[in-house]
Enzyme design. Structure first.
Site, PDB file in Angstrom:
ATOM      1  N   ASP A   1       0.930  -1.089   0.194  1.00  0.00           N
ATOM      2  CA  ASP A   1      -0.060   0.050   0.093  1.00  0.00           C
ATOM      3  C   ASP A   1       0.866   1.302   0.063  1.00  0.00           C
ATOM      4  OD1 ASP A   1      -2.105   1.617   0.042  1.00  0.00           O
ATOM      5  OD2 ASP A   1      -2.490   1.314   2.117  1.00  0.00           O
TER       6      ASP A   1
ATOM      7  N   GLU B   1      -2.691   0.353  -4.213  1.00  0.00           N
ATOM      8  CA  GLU B   1      -2.363  -0.705  -3.604  1.00  0.00           C
ATOM      9  C   GLU B   1      -2.715  -2.105  -4.268  1.00  0.00           C
ATOM     10  OE1 GLU B   1      -5.336  -1.531  -0.212  1.00  0.00           O
ATOM     11  OE2 GLU B   1      -6.707   0.239  -1.066  1.00  0.00           O
TER      12      GLU B   1
END
Length: 424
Positions: free
Chosen positions: A42, A136
Site C-alpha cells: 500500500d 495498493e
C-alpha cells in the site's frame, strides 16, 4: 528466527536489531519470515507523496490535496494528519486545523503514471497480483524464491526500495499467509513500514483489539456490534458462529473468520474490474442541491479520469447517496452508448440527483460510477443526442491540455462557478 535488513536486503537466520552487514536499523525479524508468501502493498499518502516528489519545496510542509475553501480534502500527507486533517473533510475546516498547510489540486494523470510504474514492478515479481486501487494490491509470491533467489520477504523489501528510489514514493508492506492478515499487517507500520503477522500469532494479536480494528468494520457497524455486547475481537472469538450468522447473516460468518485471522480468498489477478467510481463523505450533512451538484461534477470528472486511464467505457451510470441516518440510496440509468466522458456521466446522473434532493432529506455521502465496462475503442455517435460528438471532442481537447499544461489549464463553466463560489 530469521531477520531481514530492508536496506541492504541481507537475510540471516538470527535475531538482530542492527544489520551485521550494513549496520542499519531497518530490520524485520520473525520465525516464519521465509515461509510467508501473501503480501499487501500500500502506497503511503499516495497523491500527496507524488506531489511532494514533483515539488521538493513541499517536502517538509503539511500538504493537502483537494479543492478550494468550499471544496473537500481528497487526501493529505502524514504531517497534515498530525493536526487532525482527514480525507473528505471540508477544506475550510482542514485549513482551520492546519493553517500553514499547502493546498494543491489533484492531478490524476500523474497519479496514474506513478501507479502504472509501481504495478509494472509488482508484475516483475509475480504473475499473481490483484490490484485493489491505483495505489495498493495483493501479491502471492508462492514459488518465487527459485525464480528470484531470495525468499518473498526479501523480494518485497527490494520492491519497496525500487519504488522509493525509482518512482519517488514510499510503500508499506504487510506479509502473512492470507489476504486479511496481510492487509491488517500493512496498516501496522505506516509510513514506509514492513510488518509480519503469521496465522499462529493472529488470534492472540487480535483478541484485545476493538472490533473496529477489523478491516471492513466501519464506525456504524462497530456501534451495532457494541450494542450487541461485542466490544473486543475476543468477544467475537468466543461467540458461536451460528449466533453471529443469526444476528448478521453472511456478515456474521465473515466476522467469525476474521476474528480468528482466517481467510481463504485467493489472490486473483484475473478478477475483472466491474466498475469505476468515486465518492466523498461530507464533514457536515447537506441537502443543498447546488452543493450536491458541485460535488457530483467533481466526482464525474474523477470517475471519467479513472475510466480513461484504464482504457474502459461504461454503459451504466450509478448515483450513490447516503442519508444522514446512514440509509443508502442507489439510482442507475443505462445509456444508449457506452461512455468514459465526464460530461456524459454528469448529464446522466444530474437528473437522478435532482429527483432525490427535491425533498428535505440531507445527505452525508455522494458518489457516481460507471459499470457494464468494455474496452474503449472510439467515441460513439448518439443518434438521440447529436451534440454528444461535439462534447466528446471538446472534452478530449481539454484532456490533452490538462495533460500538457496541468489540471488548471482548462476550466469548464461549472468549475468556474465553483471557483467563484469559493472566493465568496
Amino acid at each position: 528466527m530469521t531477520s531481514l535488513c530492508r536496506d541492504c536486503l541481507a537475510v540471516k537466520t538470527e535475531d538482530f536489531d542492527r544489520c551485521p552487514v550494513c549496520g542499519r536499523l531497518r530490520v524485520v525479524s520473525h520465525p516464519a519470515l521465509e515461509s510467508l508468501t501473501i503480501a499487501h502493498v500500500d502506497c503511503d499518502a499516495f497523491y500527496a507523496s507524488v506531489e511532494k516528489r514533483d515539488n521538493p519545496a513541499l517536502r517538509d510542509r503539511p500538504l493537502i490535496v483537494g479543492g478550494g475553501t468550499r471544496g473537500v480534502v481528497t487526501t493529505c500527507c502524514y504531517m497534515a494528519r498530525l493536526y487532525g486533517v482527514r480525507s473528505a473533510m471540508p477544506m475550510f475546516k482542514a485549513l482551520k486545523l492546519c493553517p500553514e498547510a499547502v493546498v494543491v489540486p489533484p492531478d490524476f494523470r500523474k497519479y496514474h503514471e506513478a501507479g502504472r510504474a509501481i504495478r509494472a514492478r509488482m508484475d516483475a515479481l509475480t504473475p499473481l497480483v490483484q490490484p485493489v486501487s491505483i495505489d495498493e494490491a495483493y501479491l502471492d509470491l508462492s514459488g518465487t524464491q527459485r525464480l528470484h533467489g531470495v525468499p518473498p520477504a526479501a523480494s518485497l523489501a527490494r520492491l519497496a526500495l525500487e519504488v522509493e528510489q525509482q518512482v519517488g514514493v514510499t510503500v508499506s508492506v504487510g506479509l502473512s499467509a492470507n489476504k486479511f492478515l496481510a492487509k491488517t499487517a500493512s496498516e501496522l507500520d505506516k509510513p514506509r513500514g514492513f510488518a509480519v503477522l503469521a496465522p499462529e500469532d493472529a488470534e492472540a494479536f487480535l483478541a484485545g483489539k476493538p472490533v473496529s480494528f477489523l478491516h471492513g468494520v466501519g464506525p456504524k457497524f462497530a456501534e451495532s456490534l457494541n450494542r450487541d455486547g461485542f466490544h473486543l475481537v475476543e468477544d467475537l472469538q468466543r461467540a458461536e458462529r451460528k449466533d453471529l450468522i443469526r444476528r448478521y447473516g453472511e456478515t456474521g460468518d465473515w466476522l467469525k473468520r476474521c476474528a480468528h485471522g482466517r481467510d481463504n480468498r485467493p489472490v486473483s489477478p484475473h478478477d475483472e474490474r466491474k466498475s469505476v467510481s468515486s465518492e466523498t463523505t461530507f464533514f457536515e450533512d447537506t441537502g443543498d442541491l447546488s452543493v450536491l451538484e458541485d460535488h457530483l461534477w467533481r466526482l464525474s470528472v474523477k470517475t471519467a479520469d479513472r475510466a480513461k486511464a484504464e482504457g474502459v467505457v461504461g454503459v451504466v451510470v450509478t448515483l450513490k447517496l447516503k442519508t444522514s441516518d446512514f440509509k443508502p440510496v442507489t439510482r442507475r440509468l443505462t445509456l444508449h452508448e457506452p461512455t468514459q466522458l465526464a460530461q456524459e456521466v454528469f448529464r446522466t446522473a444530474r437528473p437522478l440527483l435532482a429527483k432525490e434532493a427535491a425533498g428535505k432529506m440531507r445527505y452525508r455521502l455522494i458518489g457516481v460510477g460507471l459499470s457494464g465496462l468494455s474496452a474503449y475503442k472510439a467515441d460513439s455517435a448518439d443518434l438521440i443526442d447529436p451534440k454528444v460528438a461535439k462534447r466528446a471532442a471538446a472534452e478530449r481537447a481539454s484532456d490533452k491540455a490538462r495533460a500538457k499544461f496541468g489540471s488548471g489549464a482548462v476550466i469548464t463553466g461549472r468549475a468556474a462557478k465553483m471557483a467563484k463560489d469559493r472566493e465568496k
